[in-house]
Design a protein around this motif. Sequence first.
Motif, mmCIF file in Angstrom:
data_model
loop_
_atom_site.group_PDB
_atom_site.id
_atom_site.type_symbol
_atom_site.label_atom_id
_atom_site.label_comp_id
_atom_site.label_asym_id
_atom_site.label_seq_id
_atom_site.Cartn_x
_atom_site.Cartn_y
_atom_site.Cartn_z
ATOM 1 N N PRO A 30 0.846 -1.201 0.000
ATOM 2 C CA PRO A 30 0.000 0.000 0.000
ATOM 3 C C PRO A 30 0.881 1.251 0.000
ATOM 4 N N SER A 31 0.378 2.320 -0.553
ATOM 5 C CA SER A 31 1.131 3.580 -0.563
ATOM 6 C C SER A 31 1.311 4.097 0.858
ATOM 7 N N LYS A 32 0.292 3.887 1.672
ATOM 8 C CA LYS A 32 0.370 4.260 3.088
ATOM 9 C C LYS A 32 -0.686 3.505 3.877
ATOM 10 N N ILE A 33 -0.476 3.430 5.167
ATOM 11 C CA ILE A 33 -1.459 2.830 6.072
ATOM 12 C C ILE A 33 -1.827 3.894 7.096
ATOM 13 N N THR A 34 -3.108 4.199 7.194
ATOM 14 C CA THR A 34 -3.559 5.261 8.094
ATOM 15 C C THR A 34 -3.457 4.813 9.554
ATOM 16 N N GLU A 35 -3.611 5.774 10.453
ATOM 17 C CA GLU A 35 -3.575 5.465 11.882
ATOM 18 C C GLU A 35 -4.694 4.495 12.263
ATOM 19 N N ALA A 36 -5.768 4.538 11.507
ATOM 20 C CA ALA A 36 -6.890 3.632 11.769
ATOM 21 C C ALA A 36 -6.662 2.249 11.163
ATOM 22 N N GLY A 37 -5.535 2.095 10.438
ATOM 23 C CA GLY A 37 -5.204 0.795 9.868
ATOM 24 C C GLY A 37 -5.693 0.565 8.449
ATOM 25 N N TYR A 38 -6.207 1.623 7.800
ATOM 26 C CA TYR A 38 -6.688 1.468 6.431
ATOM 27 C C TYR A 38 -5.513 1.483 5.449
ATOM 28 N N ARG A 39 -5.504 0.526 4.529
ATOM 29 C CA ARG A 39 -4.497 0.500 3.470
ATOM 30 C C ARG A 39 -4.953 1.415 2.340
ATOM 31 N N LEU A 40 -4.079 2.320 1.910
ATOM 32 C CA LEU A 40 -4.408 3.242 0.824
ATOM 33 C C LEU A 40 -3.459 3.013 -0.350
ATOM 34 N N TYR A 41 -3.996 3.122 -1.553
ATOM 35 C CA TYR A 41 -3.226 2.900 -2.775
ATOM 36 C C TYR A 41 -3.326 4.133 -3.669
ATOM 37 N N ASP A 42 -2.168 4.688 -4.047
ATOM 38 C CA ASP A 42 -2.177 5.864 -4.921
ATOM 39 C C ASP A 42 -2.102 5.421 -6.386
ATOM 40 N N GLU A 43 -1.987 6.400 -7.292
ATOM 41 C CA GLU A 43 -2.001 6.102 -8.727
ATOM 42 C C GLU A 43 -0.831 5.213 -9.134
ATOM 43 N N GLU A 44 0.325 5.442 -8.525
ATOM 44 C CA GLU A 44 1.503 4.626 -8.857
ATOM 45 C C GLU A 44 1.282 3.167 -8.459
ATOM 46 N N ALA A 45 0.683 2.958 -7.298
ATOM 47 C CA ALA A 45 0.399 1.597 -6.836
ATOM 48 C C ALA A 45 -0.610 0.916 -7.762
ATOM 49 N N ILE A 46 -1.616 1.659 -8.206
ATOM 50 C CA ILE A 46 -2.616 1.105 -9.120
ATOM 51 C C ILE A 46 -1.967 0.736 -10.452
ATOM 52 N N ALA A 47 -1.027 1.587 -10.917
ATOM 53 C CA ALA A 47 -0.314 1.302 -12.168
ATOM 54 C C ALA A 47 0.522 0.037 -12.029
ATOM 55 N N THR A 48 1.139 -0.142 -10.856
ATOM 56 C CA THR A 48 1.919 -1.357 -10.606
ATOM 57 C C THR A 48 1.018 -2.583 -10.604
ATOM 58 N N LEU A 49 -0.150 -2.453 -9.995
ATOM 59 C CA LEU A 49 -1.111 -3.557 -9.977
ATOM 60 C C LEU A 49 -1.529 -3.915 -11.400
ATOM 61 N N GLN A 50 -1.696 -2.919 -12.219
ATOM 62 C CA GLN A 50 -2.056 -3.161 -13.618
ATOM 63 C C GLN A 50 -0.982 -3.999 -14.306
ATOM 64 N N GLN A 51 0.293 -3.666 -14.041
ATOM 65 C CA GLN A 51 1.399 -4.434 -14.620
ATOM 66 C C GLN A 51 1.370 -5.877 -14.130
ATOM 67 N N ILE A 52 1.107 -6.044 -12.846
ATOM 68 C CA ILE A 52 1.045 -7.396 -12.273
ATOM 69 C C ILE A 52 -0.021 -8.217 -12.987
ATOM 70 N N LEU A 53 -1.180 -7.612 -13.214
ATOM 71 C CA LEU A 53 -2.276 -8.315 -13.876
ATOM 72 C C LEU A 53 -1.952 -8.634 -15.334
ATOM 73 N N PHE A 54 -1.233 -7.721 -15.996
ATOM 74 C CA PHE A 54 -0.811 -7.987 -17.365
ATOM 75 C C PHE A 54 0.094 -9.216 -17.421
ATOM 76 N N PHE A 55 1.063 -9.275 -16.503
ATOM 77 C CA PHE A 55 1.997 -10.401 -16.502
ATOM 78 C C PHE A 55 1.306 -11.697 -16.082
ATOM 79 N N LYS A 56 0.320 -11.611 -15.189
ATOM 80 C CA LYS A 56 -0.458 -12.801 -14.833
ATOM 81 C C LYS A 56 -1.222 -13.323 -16.052
ATOM 82 N N GLU A 57 -1.667 -12.406 -16.896
ATOM 83 C CA GLU A 57 -2.358 -12.784 -18.128
ATOM 84 C C GLU A 57 -1.443 -13.615 -19.024
#
Length: 245
Positions: A30-57
């Motif tokens: 995750p890009s950051k984890i809030t004090e409440a424990g929420y995992r947050l993902y920014d645009e760069e993280a989403i782009a990385t996830l997209q790459q992961i899914l492409f390679f899984k394909e």
Amino acid sequence: MELKINEVAKLTGITVRTLHYYDEINLLKPSKITEAGYRLYDEEAIATLQQILFFKELDFPLNEIKDIITSPEFDRIKALKKHKELLIKKRGRIDKLIKLVDKTIEGEDNMSFDEFDMTEIESAKKKYAKEVKERWGSSDAYAESEKKAKGYNKEQWQQIDEESKKILKAFADNMDKAPDSKEAQELVSNWQNFITERFYKCSNEILQGLGAMYSADERFKKNIDRNGKGTAEFMSKAIEFYCKK
């Protein structure tokens, strides 16, 4: 833009459990984890996830995807262009299949099976996979594994297969015991030594990543569970205890 983990799951179709697993094996943090424990993902993280899914394909296992996208030489734009080429080929095949269905609905007697042919796409996938490994698959473990694998003959591969099956069968036979039992922990040690001797130096860090993959990646799970349903999960938990010691 920052999305919570459940929002990423809804956007991508990836389960929250899978995203947690990607975090555990350091594939996608995750890009950051809030004090409440929420995992947050920014645009760069989403782009990385997209790459992961492409390679899984392309049927790359997660450990290789991790090596590729974390390589200093990895070029996201070049990778996307290659992905685009493959997607265009797939679109062309689907268009042909749609036309074939339309002709059949209209009553045209057409016994063609050419539209079902996956040869061109599979050939392109293999070619791309080879290029990716040559360009970005440069981790020490990957290089060592490739070097050893090239030196094995048919008889040696058969012996390696038998060794692997023997250890996996032993895991299945000991599922009535606790994952942190002496028997289970000895089997984990045997498995780690087997990987080191036959493929690459399997550190506890690498072993931990493999263990998590055995229960989370359906391909690994299905293969290991041939020895008995639940073997992959038991093996994964045993490895987890072993690496925490």
